[in-house]
Design a protein around this motif. Structure first.
Motif, mmCIF file in Angstrom:
data_model
loop_
_atom_site.group_PDB
_atom_site.id
_atom_site.type_symbol
_atom_site.label_atom_id
_atom_site.label_comp_id
_atom_site.label_asym_id
_atom_site.label_seq_id
_atom_site.Cartn_x
_atom_site.Cartn_y
_atom_site.Cartn_z
ATOM 1 N N TYR A 172 -4.416 -11.713 -77.585
ATOM 2 C CA TYR A 172 -3.417 -11.991 -77.477
ATOM 3 C C TYR A 172 -2.823 -10.913 -78.893
ATOM 4 C CZ TYR A 172 0.949 -12.494 -75.674
ATOM 5 O OH TYR A 172 2.608 -12.448 -75.016
ATOM 6 N N HIS A 173 -1.793 -9.794 -78.475
ATOM 7 C CA HIS A 173 -1.313 -9.412 -79.834
ATOM 8 C C HIS A 173 -0.113 -9.657 -79.775
ATOM 9 C CE1 HIS A 173 0.444 -5.525 -82.198
ATOM 10 N NE2 HIS A 173 -1.092 -5.333 -81.855
ATOM 11 N N PRO A 202 -9.920 -6.467 -78.890
ATOM 12 C CA PRO A 202 -9.902 -6.194 -80.267
ATOM 13 C C PRO A 202 -10.595 -5.365 -80.947
ATOM 14 C CG PRO A 202 -11.265 -8.114 -79.830
ATOM 15 C CD PRO A 202 -10.881 -7.943 -78.105
ATOM 16 N N GLY A 203 -9.584 -4.975 -81.563
ATOM 17 C CA GLY A 203 -9.975 -3.769 -82.463
ATOM 18 C C GLY A 203 -8.104 -3.362 -83.566
ATOM 19 N N GLY A 204 -8.550 -2.354 -84.007
ATOM 20 C CA GLY A 204 -7.377 -2.308 -84.926
ATOM 21 C C GLY A 204 -7.281 -0.462 -86.229
ATOM 22 N N GLU A 236 -10.681 -10.973 -85.793
ATOM 23 C CA GLU A 236 -9.791 -10.873 -84.457
ATOM 24 C C GLU A 236 -10.283 -12.198 -83.782
ATOM 25 O OE1 GLU A 236 -8.145 -8.060 -82.726
ATOM 26 O OE2 GLU A 236 -7.442 -6.595 -84.539
ATOM 27 N N THR A 237 -11.241 -12.075 -83.726
ATOM 28 C CA THR A 237 -12.480 -13.285 -82.671
ATOM 29 C C THR A 237 -13.269 -14.369 -83.477
ATOM 30 O OG1 THR A 237 -13.968 -11.631 -82.380
ATOM 31 C CG2 THR A 237 -12.566 -11.707 -81.135
ATOM 32 N N LEU A 285 -16.246 -18.189 -82.013
ATOM 33 C CA LEU A 285 -15.175 -18.162 -81.403
ATOM 34 C C LEU A 285 -14.054 -18.483 -81.292
ATOM 35 C CD1 LEU A 285 -13.788 -15.827 -79.517
ATOM 36 C CD2 LEU A 285 -14.156 -17.554 -77.273
ATOM 37 N N ILE A 286 -13.181 -17.757 -82.600
ATOM 38 C CA ILE A 286 -11.977 -18.459 -83.605
ATOM 39 C C ILE A 286 -10.660 -18.471 -82.179
ATOM 40 C CG2 ILE A 286 -12.989 -19.345 -85.314
ATOM 41 C CD1 ILE A 286 -11.173 -16.694 -86.428
#
Length: 141
Positions: A17-18, A27-29, A48-49, A104-105
């Motif tokens: 969730y952004h 996920p990305g950036g 992110e994960t 997984l976080i």
């Protein structure tokens, strides 16, 4: 330039969730200085994960002593991103990734049938549907 990864495991895709955009995304950036898009997708996925992933994709066997071929992205998108206080363009390379490890976080798994109901952008839904069909027809090495 930005890079992201789509992870599909057991017919489910992992999204995050952004908070700024208030949407579910893969996920990305942003690609950092001296980093390839493939490396950015792997790094961003981990940040992110919490999961370690490996990028995979089609190659044409073009590597030589002077140059190494990278896996092809699933999609390359030129996107206009509208944040609450700014708008800018993302040149987005989206890769398929496979799980290597980690814990997984952050993130949520979505089934293929749920894609149309996810609170995200129409292009993301279209890319996710494409990823499911591509993923099923791709032989992992």
């Amino acid at each position: 330039m930005v890079a992201g990864g789509i992870l599909i495991v057991n017919e489910e895709v992992l999204l995050v969730y952004h908070e700024k955009l208030k949407k579910w995304l893969y996920p990305g950036g942003h690609v950092e200085i001296n980093e390839t898009p493939r490396e950015a997708a792997i790094r961003e996925f981990k940040e992110e994960t919490g999961l370690d992933v490996e990028v995979y994709g089609e190659k044409n066997n073009l590597s030589t002593d002077e140059a190494t071929e990278e896996p092809k992205p699933l999609a390359i998108m030129n996107e206009i991103v509208k944040y609450p206080n700014e708008t800018h363009i993302h040149y987005d390379l989206i890769f398929l990734v496979k799980l290597k490890g980690g814990t997984l976080i952050n993130g949520k798994w979505f089934k293929r049938e749920e894609i149309d109901k996810i609170d995200t952008y129409s292009n993301v839904k279209k890319i996710l549907k494409h990823a499911f069909s591509f993923n099923n027809n791709f032989i992992l090495s």
